[in-house]
Design a protein around this motif. Structure first.
Motif, PDB file in Angstrom:
ATOM      1  N   ALA A 314       0.814  -1.302   0.102  1.00 32.51           N
ATOM      2  CA  ALA A 314       0.099   0.095  -0.024  1.00 32.51           C
ATOM      3  C   ALA A 314       0.839   1.384  -0.012  1.00 32.51           C
ATOM      4  N   ALA A 315       1.826   1.230   0.818  1.00 31.28           N
ATOM      5  CA  ALA A 315       2.802   2.434   0.830  1.00 31.28           C
ATOM      6  C   ALA A 315       3.689   2.540  -0.445  1.00 31.28           C
ATOM      7  N   SER A 318       1.379   4.213  -3.030  1.00 30.95           N
ATOM      8  CA  SER A 318       1.104   5.307  -2.736  1.00 30.95           C
ATOM      9  C   SER A 318       1.861   6.203  -3.190  1.00 30.95           C
ATOM     10  N   GLY A 321       2.359   6.430  -6.883  1.00 28.99           N
ATOM     11  CA  GLY A 321       1.314   7.212  -7.279  1.00 28.99           C
ATOM     12  C   GLY A 321       1.645   8.925  -7.200  1.00 28.99           C
TER      13      GLY A 321
END
Length: 382
Positions: A314-315, A318, A321
């Motif tokens: 997830a990190a 992110s 992104g």
């Protein structure tokens, strides 16, 4: 003696480090130019999101969602160019339009989205296709554009754009060969004009020819000139074609640095020969000519790959992104700057020959790309 000394001292100019009125005025125009550039960038970002939403469900909606931000950015830049020129202030703001810096920063950030673990999923066919297709199409485009007498720098941009990955490749080539901004803008415009129809043509042609999902994806990824357009076409073709199309396009993107180095070497040799220097290029000369942003591009890719493999998913997603969002903003501002700096007289100067080169080379690219896709991917299973 004292009088002479006093007299001499009297005529010595005073040291004044304060900015002159002209300098202050220039700085004010530059600040205003930055504000204008940021405002235009926001307009482009707004149009990129608003137009597809506003036209959804209409006849134009399918086309609108496939139009990339460079289209809006260059058009907005052109319009602002015309308005500011009519007002007589465009040249006064020109120091704010840092096209080269913005593009190179955007390309370094582009490297962060290229993960080499993705390439490994289909490494052999993807690398083989990328190397063979880039070599064949680049050499053909270089030869054909030379046959028509085009400038070597424009030949490099056209050949790179068609054979590798469109606008990004043209930008990398422009940095390597020190091409004119007008040549880059012209090439970027041709990429966009030819890429948009391909989004719809290739999925339709693949279905008509009965190609397998892997072959369809490889053909799309190898022949559509921009990553976003590849994603759009792959999505239209299906999930499996999209996966292969992405892998092939990422592999081509990864070869940007190699092509930039080879172009730098060629133009360094050429410059020395024209200067009457028959010796081998000195390392210092080669390093001075080498586009340093390519190293940043490659380093960003390696760092992103290592980070993604070790960090929390997830990190990592992110962080990547954020890098992609920053890249988009830098490239939006870069293409707006190209429009602002563009000389409309260069279109007449370029003439019809670059269009003919792009059209013929695109046909060759499609034929060679289809052949390689069938040979290399026909037996691929998911």
């Amino acid at each position: 003696m004292n009088e002479k000394t006093t007299s001499t001292q009297a005529v010595e100019p005073a040291t004044d480090t304060a900015p002159t009125p002209a300098g202050r005025q220039s700085a004010a125009w530059t600040i205003l130019g930055v504000a204008v550039l940021l405002g235009l960038g926001y307009v482009v970002h707004f149009l990129t999101e608003w137009v597809p939403a506003a036209t959804k469900g209409t006849g134009f909606g399918a086309i609108a969602k496939s139009i990339e931000f460079p289209v809006y950015a260059i058009l907005v830049g052109f319009a602002a160019n015309a308005i500011l020129s009519l007002l007589g202030v465009r040249k006064k703001m020109s120091k704010a339009f840092r096209t080269e810096f913005l593009i190179k920063t955007g390309l370094v950030l582009l490297g962060a989205s290229i993960n080499f673990t993705v390439i490994a999923k289909a490494a052999l066919p993807a690398i083989a296709q990328a190397v063979l297709l880039i070599t064949a199409v680049f050499l053909f485009t270089w030869w054909f554009s030379g046959l028509l007498g085009l400038d070597d720098r424009l030949r490099a941009l056209l050949s790179s754009a068609i054979s590798i990955c469109g606008v990004s490749a043209a930008v990398a080539a422009a940095g390597a060969v020190q091409a004119k901004k007008e040549q880059l803008a012209y090439t970027a415009s041709l990429v966009i004009v030819f890429a948009v129809p391909m989004i719809f043509l290739l999925p339709w042609a693949s279905e008509l020819l009965g190609l397998s999902p892997a072959v369809t994806g490889a053909w799309i990824g190898g022949n559509i000139d921009t990553t976003a357009a590849v994603t759009a076409a792959g999505t239209m073709a299906g999930e499996q074609p999209l996966q292969i199309a992405t892998i092939v396009k990422v592999t081509q993107n990864a070869l940007l640095g190699v092509v930039a180095v080879l172009l730098t070497m060629y133009f360094t040799f050429k410059a020395q020969r024209e200067a009457g220097d028959t010796s081998s290029p000195k390392l210092v000369t080669m390093w001075q000519s080498f586009p340093k942003f390519v190293l940043g591009f490659l380093i960003a890719s390696v760092v992103a790959t290592v980070f993604a493999s070790n960090a929390d998913p997830a990190a990592a997603a992110s962080a990547i992104g954020v890098a992609n969002d920053l890249r988009t903003w830098f490239l939006i501002l870069a293409f707006v700057s190209i429009g602002l700096e563009f000389s409309f007289g260069s279109l007449k100067e370029a003439g019809w020959k670059p269009v003919l080169v792009f059209a013929v080379a695109t046909v060759v690219n499609l034929a060679v790309g289809l052949l390689l896709a069938v040979v290399l991917w026909n037996g691929f299973s998911f």
